[in-house]
Design a protein around this motif. Structure first.
Motif, PDB file in Angstrom:
ATOM      1  N   PRO A   6       0.774  -1.188  -0.305  1.00 14.21           N
ATOM      2  CA  PRO A   6       0.048   0.299  -0.139  1.00 14.21           C
ATOM      3  C   PRO A   6       1.058   1.371  -0.427  1.00 14.21           C
ATOM      4  N   ALA A   7       0.176   2.382  -0.693  1.00 11.24           N
ATOM      5  CA  ALA A   7       1.343   3.622  -0.402  1.00 11.24           C
ATOM      6  C   ALA A   7       0.237   4.738  -0.767  1.00 11.24           C
ATOM      7  N   MET A   8       0.302   6.017   0.526  1.00 13.06           N
ATOM      8  CA  MET A   8      -0.642   6.582   0.175  1.00 13.06           C
ATOM      9  C   MET A   8      -0.134   8.188  -1.039  1.00 13.06           C
ATOM     10  N   PRO A   9      -1.645   8.094  -1.553  1.00  9.59           N
ATOM     11  CA  PRO A   9      -0.931   9.178  -2.793  1.00  9.59           C
ATOM     12  C   PRO A   9      -0.635  10.886  -2.376  1.00  9.59           C
ATOM     13  N   TYR A  10      -0.633  10.397  -1.486  1.00 10.27           N
ATOM     14  CA  TYR A  10      -0.690  11.921  -0.656  1.00 10.27           C
ATOM     15  C   TYR A  10       0.603  12.214   0.635  1.00 10.27           C
ATOM     16  N   ASN A  11       0.433  13.316   1.317  1.00 12.69           N
ATOM     17  CA  ASN A  11       1.291  13.469   2.609  1.00 12.69           C
ATOM     18  C   ASN A  11       0.887  13.648   3.728  1.00 12.69           C
ATOM     19  N   PHE A  12       0.843  13.062   4.909  1.00 15.62           N
ATOM     20  CA  PHE A  12       0.262  12.054   6.052  1.00 15.62           C
ATOM     21  C   PHE A  12      -0.387  13.846   6.130  1.00 15.62           C
ATOM     22  N   ALA A  13       0.592  15.319   6.127  1.00 21.92           N
ATOM     23  CA  ALA A  13      -0.210  16.186   6.731  1.00 21.92           C
ATOM     24  C   ALA A  13      -1.615  16.662   5.721  1.00 21.92           C
ATOM     25  N   ASP A  14      -1.818  16.059   4.416  1.00 18.29           N
ATOM     26  CA  ASP A  14      -1.761  17.052   3.430  1.00 18.29           C
ATOM     27  C   ASP A  14      -3.449  16.836   3.314  1.00 18.29           C
ATOM     28  N   LEU A  15      -4.170  16.099   4.277  1.00 18.02           N
ATOM     29  CA  LEU A  15      -5.331  16.386   4.081  1.00 18.02           C
ATOM     30  C   LEU A  15      -6.363  17.174   5.910  1.00 18.02           C
ATOM     31  N   GLU A  16      -5.227  17.889   6.496  1.00 17.01           N
ATOM     32  CA  GLU A  16      -5.208  18.766   7.386  1.00 17.01           C
ATOM     33  C   GLU A  16      -6.173  19.873   6.558  1.00 17.01           C
ATOM     34  N   PRO A  17      -7.395  20.944   7.359  1.00 18.61           N
ATOM     35  CA  PRO A  17      -7.869  19.992   8.692  1.00 18.61           C
ATOM     36  C   PRO A  17      -8.946  18.826   8.670  1.00 18.61           C
ATOM     37  N   ALA A  18      -9.092  18.805   7.728  1.00 22.19           N
ATOM     38  CA  ALA A  18     -10.871  17.695   7.844  1.00 22.19           C
ATOM     39  C   ALA A  18      -9.904  16.295   8.615  1.00 22.19           C
ATOM     40  N   ILE A  19      -8.804  15.968   8.028  1.00 20.63           N
ATOM     41  CA  ILE A  19      -8.174  15.119   9.098  1.00 20.63           C
ATOM     42  C   ILE A  19      -6.829  14.971   9.239  1.00 20.63           C
ATOM     43  N   SER A  20      -6.694  15.154  10.228  1.00 17.44           N
ATOM     44  CA  SER A  20      -5.178  14.956  10.972  1.00 17.44           C
ATOM     45  C   SER A  20      -3.935  14.382  10.716  1.00 17.44           C
ATOM     46  N   ARG A  21      -2.964  14.706  10.829  1.00 14.89           N
ATOM     47  CA  ARG A  21      -1.791  14.264  10.057  1.00 14.89           C
ATOM     48  C   ARG A  21      -1.679  12.821  11.026  1.00 14.89           C
ATOM     49  N   ASP A  22      -2.002  12.808  12.100  1.00 20.35           N
ATOM     50  CA  ASP A  22      -1.630  12.005  12.902  1.00 20.35           C
ATOM     51  C   ASP A  22      -2.856  10.060  13.213  1.00 20.35           C
ATOM     52  N   THR A  23      -3.737  11.278  12.563  1.00 23.12           N
ATOM     53  CA  THR A  23      -5.260  10.130  12.163  1.00 23.12           C
ATOM     54  C   THR A  23      -4.237   9.318  10.970  1.00 23.12           C
ATOM     55  N   LEU A  24      -3.804  10.168  10.235  1.00 26.27           N
ATOM     56  CA  LEU A  24      -3.722   9.573   8.355  1.00 26.27           C
ATOM     57  C   LEU A  24      -2.372   8.584   8.865  1.00 26.27           C
ATOM     58  N   VAL A  25      -1.204   8.753  10.217  1.00 26.53           N
ATOM     59  CA  VAL A  25      -0.258   8.015  10.325  1.00 26.53           C
ATOM     60  C   VAL A  25      -0.443   6.850  11.278  1.00 26.53           C
ATOM     61  N   LEU A  26      -1.550   7.149  12.071  1.00 25.69           N
ATOM     62  CA  LEU A  26      -1.660   5.671  12.751  1.00 25.69           C
ATOM     63  C   LEU A  26      -2.431   4.522  11.746  1.00 25.69           C
ATOM     64  N   HIS A  27      -3.707   5.178  10.657  1.00 25.41           N
ATOM     65  CA  HIS A  27      -4.228   4.219  10.340  1.00 25.41           C
ATOM     66  C   HIS A  27      -3.881   3.805   9.030  1.00 25.41           C
ATOM     67  N   PHE A  28      -2.718   4.633   8.656  1.00 24.88           N
ATOM     68  CA  PHE A  28      -2.285   3.542   7.357  1.00 24.88           C
ATOM     69  C   PHE A  28      -1.158   2.920   7.964  1.00 24.88           C
ATOM     70  N   LEU A  29      -0.172   3.597   9.184  1.00 22.71           N
ATOM     71  CA  LEU A  29       0.955   2.045   9.646  1.00 22.71           C
ATOM     72  C   LEU A  29       0.730   1.144  10.691  1.00 22.71           C
ATOM     73  N   ARG A  30      -0.844   1.360  11.114  1.00 21.73           N
ATOM     74  CA  ARG A  30      -1.438   0.623  11.838  1.00 21.73           C
ATOM     75  C   ARG A  30      -2.665   0.185  12.170  1.00 21.73           C
ATOM     76  N   HIS A  31      -2.570   0.687  11.042  1.00 22.20           N
ATOM     77  CA  HIS A  31      -4.622  -0.652  10.403  1.00 22.20           C
ATOM     78  C   HIS A  31      -4.059  -0.930   8.901  1.00 22.20           C
ATOM     79  N   GLN A  32      -3.662  -0.799   7.987  1.00 25.84           N
ATOM     80  CA  GLN A  32      -3.880  -1.281   6.901  1.00 25.84           C
ATOM     81  C   GLN A  32      -2.302  -1.750   6.776  1.00 25.84           C
ATOM     82  N   ARG A  33      -1.736  -1.472   7.506  1.00 27.66           N
ATOM     83  CA  ARG A  33      -0.141  -1.843   6.938  1.00 27.66           C
ATOM     84  C   ARG A  33      -0.401  -3.696   7.908  1.00 27.66           C
ATOM     85  N   VAL A  34      -0.650  -3.179   9.001  1.00 32.52           N
ATOM     86  CA  VAL A  34      -0.676  -4.180   9.438  1.00 32.52           C
ATOM     87  C   VAL A  34      -1.384  -4.922   9.033  1.00 32.52           C
ATOM     88  N   CYS A  35      -2.442  -5.230   8.973  1.00 29.81           N
ATOM     89  CA  CYS A  35      -3.259  -6.410   7.871  1.00 29.81           C
ATOM     90  C   CYS A  35      -2.925  -6.774   6.146  1.00 29.81           C
TER      91      CYS A  35
END
Ligand code: FE2
Length: 227
Positions: A6-35
């Motif tokens: 998996p790869a993100m098509p943008y940087n982790f902070a690029d969706l702020e303020p709608a979705i925070s960098r912290d949320t995307l980091v956790l989501h990508f690395l701790r959820h999808q990557r684990v799967c």
């Protein structure tokens, strides 16, 4: 192994303020990557190893003995489409083919928004909200947990993660605030337009889908394409 990391098509902070960098980091690395890692471990050395991600999901869905593998593979696919369903320049009414199809199916952007947000509220617990192409028209539907419309024969156009891990840091339990931010600031209609074009929607003479093969191609591309 025939499945890309998996790869993100943008940087982790690029969706702020709608979705925070912290949320995307956790989501990508701790959820999808684990799967993804768990899926690889379960597939390695088996006869399923040469399959694509979509083939793997379809091959394991109906076999209770493979259900752990199915859930992890489906979550990899669902998240791939979710990342591509958002853009830092997204949000607002649809344009292009998807705009025409939405007007045909729902009558107006406001009605689509109402049906989309109602479906999100009605989903009990963890799951996904989808806009899919089915039999020549658009449908909004939800799936529970790791469920994916791929196994129903639908072509997923856009996906919204309704698990709390997708929004809790930013919106706590206010799922509707997250869904509104997705619609107003993030939704990436280009992804849906790309898949509809691959299906031949809007070409003359108008056809529901160009062919079964085109649908298969569009499904695979929708899950893996990076803008
Ligand atoms: Fe998620």
């Amino acid at each position: 192994m025939n499945i890309e990391s998996p790869a993100m098509p943008y940087n982790f902070a690029d969706l702020e303020p709608a979705i925070s960098r912290d949320t995307l980091v956790l989501h990508f690395l701790r959820h999808q990557r684990v799967c993804f890692d768990r899926m690889l471990a379960l597939v390695r050395g088996t006869e399923l190893e040469p399959l694509s991600l979509v083939e793997l999901i379809r091959a394991t869905e109906r076999n209770p003995a493979e259900h752990v593998l199915y859930r992890h593979a489906a979550e990899v696919y669902n998240h791939n489409l979710y990342w591509n369903s958002m853009s830092p320049r997204g949000g607002g009414p649809a344009t292009g083919l998807i705009g025409e199809s939405l007007r045909e199916r729902f009558g107006s952007h406001d009605r689509f928004v109402r049906e989309f947000t109602d479906a999100a509220s009605a989903q009990f617990g963890s799951g996904w909200l989808w806009l899919v192409w089915r039999a020549g028209t658009l449908e909004i539907l939800t799936t529970s947990n790791a469920g994916t419309p791929l196994v129903r024969g639908d072509v997923p156009l856009l996906a919204l993660d309704l698990w709390e891990h997708a929004y809790y840091l930013d919106h706590q339990n206010r799922r509707s605030a997250y869904v509104n931010a997705f619609l107003e600031e993030l939704i990436n209609w280009d992804t849906a337009n790309h898949t509809l074009a691959e299906l031949g929607v809007g070409s003359e003479p108008r056809v529901a889908t160009r062919s079964r093969a085109a649908a298969e191609e569009a499904v695979s591309a929708g899950g893996l394409r990076m803008p």
